[in-house]
Scaffold this motif. Structure first.
Motif, PDB file in Angstrom:
ATOM      1  N   PHE A  22       0.894  -1.160   0.000  1.00 24.52           N
ATOM      2  CA  PHE A  22       0.000   0.000   0.000  1.00 24.52           C
ATOM      3  C   PHE A  22       0.929   1.205   0.000  1.00 24.52           C
ATOM      4  O   PHE A  22       1.444   1.576   1.047  1.00 24.52           O
ATOM      5  CB  PHE A  22      -0.882   0.036   1.250  1.00 24.52           C
ATOM      6  CG  PHE A  22      -1.842  -1.125   1.363  1.00 24.52           C
ATOM      7  CD1 PHE A  22      -2.981  -1.187   0.572  1.00 24.52           C
ATOM      8  CD2 PHE A  22      -1.612  -2.151   2.278  1.00 24.52           C
ATOM      9  CE1 PHE A  22      -3.883  -2.239   0.688  1.00 24.52           C
ATOM     10  CE2 PHE A  22      -2.505  -3.211   2.397  1.00 24.52           C
ATOM     11  CZ  PHE A  22      -3.634  -3.248   1.600  1.00 24.52           C
ATOM     12  N   VAL A  25       4.047   1.169   2.229  1.00 21.45           N
ATOM     13  CA  VAL A  25       3.922   0.074   3.206  1.00 21.45           C
ATOM     14  C   VAL A  25       3.923  -1.279   2.502  1.00 21.45           C
ATOM     15  O   VAL A  25       3.065  -1.558   1.666  1.00 21.45           O
ATOM     16  CB  VAL A  25       2.615   0.214   4.025  1.00 21.45           C
ATOM     17  CG1 VAL A  25       2.494  -0.930   5.026  1.00 21.45           C
ATOM     18  CG2 VAL A  25       2.558   1.556   4.725  1.00 21.45           C
ATOM     19  N   ALA A  27       2.913  -4.438   3.058  1.00 20.70           N
ATOM     20  CA  ALA A  27       2.064  -5.091   4.061  1.00 20.70           C
ATOM     21  C   ALA A  27       2.243  -6.611   4.071  1.00 20.70           C
ATOM     22  O   ALA A  27       2.269  -7.228   5.124  1.00 20.70           O
ATOM     23  CB  ALA A  27       0.595  -4.737   3.822  1.00 20.70           C
ATOM     24  N   PRO A  46       0.715  -9.435  15.802  1.00 18.65           N
ATOM     25  CA  PRO A  46       0.489  -8.144  16.445  1.00 18.65           C
ATOM     26  C   PRO A  46      -0.237  -7.176  15.503  1.00 18.65           C
ATOM     27  O   PRO A  46      -0.406  -7.473  14.314  1.00 18.65           O
ATOM     28  CB  PRO A  46       1.901  -7.656  16.766  1.00 18.65           C
ATOM     29  CG  PRO A  46       2.801  -8.409  15.855  1.00 18.65           C
ATOM     30  CD  PRO A  46       2.124  -9.709  15.537  1.00 18.65           C
ATOM     31  N   ASN A  47      -0.634  -6.031  16.004  1.00 17.92           N
ATOM     32  CA  ASN A  47      -1.293  -5.016  15.178  1.00 17.92           C
ATOM     33  C   ASN A  47      -0.413  -4.666  13.997  1.00 17.92           C
ATOM     34  O   ASN A  47       0.800  -4.506  14.145  1.00 17.92           O
ATOM     35  CB  ASN A  47      -1.547  -3.724  15.984  1.00 17.92           C
ATOM     36  CG  ASN A  47      -2.584  -3.924  17.085  1.00 17.92           C
ATOM     37  OD1 ASN A  47      -2.399  -3.491  18.214  1.00 17.92           O
ATOM     38  ND2 ASN A  47      -3.664  -4.591  16.763  1.00 17.92           N
ATOM     39  N   GLY A  48      -1.045  -4.581  12.827  1.00 12.84           N
ATOM     40  CA  GLY A  48      -0.305  -4.170  11.632  1.00 12.84           C
ATOM     41  C   GLY A  48       0.505  -5.283  10.993  1.00 12.84           C
ATOM     42  O   GLY A  48       1.264  -5.051  10.049  1.00 12.84           O
ATOM     43  N   ALA A  49       0.359  -6.524  11.479  1.00 14.74           N
ATOM     44  CA  ALA A  49       1.175  -7.634  10.979  1.00 14.74           C
ATOM     45  C   ALA A  49       0.822  -8.000   9.538  1.00 14.74           C
ATOM     46  O   ALA A  49       1.661  -8.501   8.792  1.00 14.74           O
ATOM     47  CB  ALA A  49       0.987  -8.859  11.875  1.00 14.74           C
ATOM     48  N   GLY A  50      -0.449  -7.785   9.157  1.00 14.26           N
ATOM     49  CA  GLY A  50      -0.879  -8.164   7.814  1.00 14.26           C
ATOM     50  C   GLY A  50      -2.012  -9.176   7.808  1.00 14.26           C
ATOM     51  O   GLY A  50      -2.344  -9.742   6.761  1.00 14.26           O
ATOM     52  N   LYS A  51      -2.641  -9.392   8.958  1.00 17.71           N
ATOM     53  CA  LYS A  51      -3.711 -10.392   9.055  1.00 17.71           C
ATOM     54  C   LYS A  51      -4.919 -10.012   8.195  1.00 17.71           C
ATOM     55  O   LYS A  51      -5.389 -10.796   7.384  1.00 17.71           O
ATOM     56  CB  LYS A  51      -4.161 -10.558  10.522  1.00 17.71           C
ATOM     57  CG  LYS A  51      -3.042 -10.954  11.466  1.00 17.71           C
ATOM     58  CD  LYS A  51      -3.545 -11.127  12.888  1.00 17.71           C
ATOM     59  CE  LYS A  51      -4.093  -9.855  13.535  1.00 17.71           C
ATOM     60  NZ  LYS A  51      -3.087  -8.790  13.709  1.00 17.71           N
ATOM     61  N   THR A  52      -5.413  -8.785   8.391  1.00 20.96           N
ATOM     62  CA  THR A  52      -6.596  -8.356   7.637  1.00 20.96           C
ATOM     63  C   THR A  52      -6.290  -8.266   6.149  1.00 20.96           C
ATOM     64  O   THR A  52      -7.127  -8.626   5.306  1.00 20.96           O
ATOM     65  CB  THR A  52      -7.111  -7.003   8.178  1.00 20.96           C
ATOM     66  OG1 THR A  52      -7.495  -7.187   9.544  1.00 20.96           O
ATOM     67  CG2 THR A  52      -8.310  -6.498   7.386  1.00 20.96           C
ATOM     68  N   THR A  53      -5.077  -7.830   5.805  1.00 20.77           N
ATOM     69  CA  THR A  53      -4.697  -7.763   4.392  1.00 20.77           C
ATOM     70  C   THR A  53      -4.732  -9.166   3.780  1.00 20.77           C
ATOM     71  O   THR A  53      -5.222  -9.353   2.660  1.00 20.77           O
ATOM     72  CB  THR A  53      -3.292  -7.135   4.233  1.00 20.77           C
ATOM     73  OG1 THR A  53      -3.283  -5.874   4.910  1.00 20.77           O
ATOM     74  CG2 THR A  53      -2.933  -6.936   2.774  1.00 20.77           C
ATOM     75  N   GLU A 169     -11.072 -11.377  13.572  1.00 21.60           N
ATOM     76  CA  GLU A 169     -11.292 -10.965  14.967  1.00 21.60           C
ATOM     77  C   GLU A 169     -12.770 -10.981  15.343  1.00 21.60           C
ATOM     78  O   GLU A 169     -13.326  -9.966  15.759  1.00 21.60           O
ATOM     79  CB  GLU A 169     -10.691  -9.579  15.207  1.00 21.60           C
ATOM     80  CG  GLU A 169      -9.198  -9.569  14.931  1.00 21.60           C
ATOM     81  CD  GLU A 169      -8.500  -8.367  15.539  1.00 21.60           C
ATOM     82  OE1 GLU A 169      -9.002  -7.864  16.551  1.00 21.60           O
ATOM     83  OE2 GLU A 169      -7.473  -7.970  14.997  1.00 21.60           O
ATOM     84  N   GLN A 201      -6.561 -11.756  18.264  1.00 24.04           N
ATOM     85  CA  GLN A 201      -5.519 -11.231  19.155  1.00 24.04           C
ATOM     86  C   GLN A 201      -5.481 -12.079  20.420  1.00 24.04           C
ATOM     87  O   GLN A 201      -4.584 -11.945  21.229  1.00 24.04           O
ATOM     88  CB  GLN A 201      -5.852  -9.795  19.598  1.00 24.04           C
ATOM     89  CG  GLN A 201      -6.045  -8.805  18.490  1.00 24.04           C
ATOM     90  CD  GLN A 201      -4.741  -8.235  17.997  1.00 24.04           C
ATOM     91  OE1 GLN A 201      -3.684  -8.489  18.577  1.00 24.04           O
ATOM     92  NE2 GLN A 201      -4.802  -7.471  16.932  1.00 24.04           N
TER      93      GLN A 201
HETATM   94  N1  LIG Z   1      -5.816   0.303   2.554  1.00 24.53           N
HETATM   95  C1  LIG Z   1      -4.623   0.521   3.097  1.00 24.53           C
HETATM   96  N2  LIG Z   1      -3.886   1.590   2.779  1.00 24.53           N
HETATM   97  C2  LIG Z   1      -2.670   1.793   3.311  1.00 24.53           C
HETATM   98  N3  LIG Z   1      -2.088   0.969   4.195  1.00 24.53           N
HETATM   99  C3  LIG Z   1      -2.773  -0.110   4.574  1.00 24.53           C
HETATM  100  C4  LIG Z   1      -4.075  -0.407   4.049  1.00 24.53           C
HETATM  101  N4  LIG Z   1      -4.508  -1.568   4.622  1.00 24.53           N
HETATM  102  C5  LIG Z   1      -3.528  -1.965   5.442  1.00 24.53           C
HETATM  103  N5  LIG Z   1      -2.472  -1.098   5.414  1.00 24.53           N
HETATM  104  C6  LIG Z   1      -1.213  -1.250   6.171  1.00 24.53           C
HETATM  105  O1  LIG Z   1      -0.746  -2.572   5.994  1.00 24.53           O
HETATM  106  C7  LIG Z   1      -0.190  -3.077   7.189  1.00 24.53           C
HETATM  107  C8  LIG Z   1      -0.920  -4.365   7.572  1.00 24.53           C
HETATM  108  O2  LIG Z   1      -2.250  -4.010   7.980  1.00 24.53           O
HETATM  109  P1  LIG Z   1      -3.347  -5.088   8.385  1.00 24.53           P
HETATM  110  O3  LIG Z   1      -4.635  -4.357   8.536  1.00 24.53           O
HETATM  111  O4  LIG Z   1      -3.305  -6.220   7.439  1.00 24.53           O
HETATM  112  O5  LIG Z   1      -2.813  -5.567   9.812  1.00 24.53           O
HETATM  113  P2  LIG Z   1      -3.505  -6.508  10.888  1.00 24.53           P
HETATM  114  O6  LIG Z   1      -2.542  -7.614  11.155  1.00 24.53           O
HETATM  115  O7  LIG Z   1      -4.876  -6.873  10.470  1.00 24.53           O
HETATM  116  O8  LIG Z   1      -3.552  -5.565  12.180  1.00 24.53           O
HETATM  117  P3  LIG Z   1      -4.650  -5.423  13.347  1.00 24.53           P
HETATM  118  O9  LIG Z   1      -4.300  -6.483  14.372  1.00 24.53           O
HETATM  119  O10 LIG Z   1      -4.385  -4.075  13.907  1.00 24.53           O
HETATM  120  O11 LIG Z   1      -6.015  -5.585  12.763  1.00 24.53           O
HETATM  121  C9  LIG Z   1      -0.308  -1.972   8.210  1.00 24.53           C
HETATM  122  O12 LIG Z   1       0.909  -1.276   8.238  1.00 24.53           O
HETATM  123  C10 LIG Z   1      -1.414  -1.102   7.669  1.00 24.53           C
HETATM  124  O13 LIG Z   1      -1.258   0.229   8.072  1.00 24.53           O
END
Ligand SMILES: Nc1ncnc2c1ncn2[C@@H]1O[C@H](COP(=O)(O)OP(=O)(O)OP(=O)(O)O)[C@@H](O)[C@H]1O
Ligand SMILES: [Mg+2]
Length: 327
Positions: A22, A25, A27, A46-53, A169, A201
């Motif tokens: 992104f 980033v 991701a 952890p937060n920001g690891a890339g799970k939701t992506t 989550e 989490q």
């Molecule tokens: N649409 C987007 N635009 C820019 N950056 C993004 C976007 N989606 C995710 N990111 C970045 O990609 C990285 C991974 O984000 P992601 O949401 O996958 O993390 P996560 O593991 O789900 O975290 P959380 O536990 O906080 O939900 C983060 O640095 C986030 O800021």
């Protein structure tokens, strides 16, 4: 849009070297893993690891920049429509009608999916029972509490049983009773042969629900295995001893030194020692201590928790053994 091919493929989810940026980033930096049909895969990180992506790539909401991924045998880029027809994603059906009751929403989804009048009502009854929403069934969804809304939302996604369910989550912010309801939902899906990918989490949640766990950190899979595999990787079981009188801590530590590397807790009130033989080690330790006439508050066999494993994996290793006192 039924899957025509007779899938001999035992993997419901395959992710191979997937990358996603992104802007600046990075991701996902080459994520690979697989989940067999009918299994529950826990995705920790952890937060920001890339799970939701990762979930977004698999549910075709985000296109990978590199690598391949398939769900229920369909490629997430080339066969995106077939993937969407095979999955359920929490929140995907947030198109709940607030003016309709819970039952009416479920029946509506059933009709849209072609279940027919009777079939739709029967499926609605099953789901209302499964989600313990029978008492609220005939109230408008607009009057539901947050937890009830979450449940009816998930129920609507299950009117037709999907092949793969993504739960990102699902229990965050739920009370313990609603959390238990989601846990039994996951177990029920698994029982019905549905594959579940669950990000969380709560390590305890991954521990009790998952057949396999992957740990993602900074866009990479850094560990993979069953909860037991991950725990044993972080060290064997150990025996923890708490004397009544902290003045006896040092004596207990000396007594147990022949079992292995003895450690004294930060609080200075307890001693732990590896217990590779489990109960036998515990019995032997207890024998030595009672022979010496030392009274105990507690003696127990402990395993590293998934929390300890997680901290160990996602933080530099250096501090881990800092306090170990060598025998
Ligand atoms: N649409 C987007 N635009 C820019 N950056 C993004 C976007 N989606 C995710 N990111 C970045 O990609 C990285 C991974 O984000 P992601 O949401 O996958 O993390 P996560 O593991 O789900 O975290 P959380 O536990 O906080 O939900 C983060 O640095 C986030 O800021
Ligand atoms: Mg997330």
């Amino acid at each position: 849009m039924a899957a025509v091919s007779s899938q001999a493929n035992a993997e419901a989810v395959v992710v191979d070297s997937v990358e996603k940026r992104f802007g600046a980033v990075h991701a996902l930096q080459g994520v690979s893993f697989a989940a067999p049909e009918g299994s529950v895969l826990g995705v920790l990180g952890p937060n920001g690891a890339g799970k939701t992506t990762t979930v977004s790539v698999l549910s075709t909401l985000v296109r990978p920049d590199a690598g391949h991924a398939s769900v229920a045998g369909f490629d997430v880029v080339r066969d995106a429509a077939a993937v969407r027809a095979s999955i359920m994603l929490t929140g995907q059906y947030a198109a709940l009608d607030d003016l309709l009751t819970g039952r009416e929403n479920l029946v509506l989804f059933g009709r849209l999916l072609g279940l027919g009048h009777k079939g739709s009502r029967r499926r609605a009854d099953e789901l209302l029972a499964q989600f313990e929403l029978e008492d609220a069934a005939d109230r408008r969804v607009g009057q539901y509490s947050g937890g009830m809304r979450r449940r009816i939302d998930i129920a609507c996604g299950l009117v037709r049983l999907p092949k793969v369910v993504f739960l990102d989550e699902p229990t965050t912010g739920l009370d313990p009773v609603s959390r238990q309801a989601v846990w039994s939902l996951v177990r029920g899906l698994r029982h019905d042969g549905v594959t579940v990918l669950l990000t969380t989490q709560y390590l305890e949640e991954a521990d009790v629900l998952s057949d396999n766990i992957i740990v993602i950190d900074k866009g990479r899979v850094i560990a993979e295995g069953t909860a037991d595999d991950l725990k044993s990787r972080s060290g064997p079981s150990y025996c923890e001893v708490v004397p009544v009188d902290t003045a006896n801590v040092a004596a207990v530590a000396r007594m147990l030194a022949s079992f292995g590397t003895v450690a004294i807790s930060d609080s200075g009130d307890r001693v732990s020692v590896p217990a590779p033989d489990g109960p036998s080690t515990l019995a032997a330790a207890l024998g030595r201590i009672t022979d010496a006439g030392i009274e105990l508050v507690d003696i127990a066999l402990r395993r590293p928790s998934l929390d300890e494993v997680f901290v160990k994996l996602t933080r530099p290793a250096a501090e881990a053994d800092a306090r170990a006192v060598d025998a």
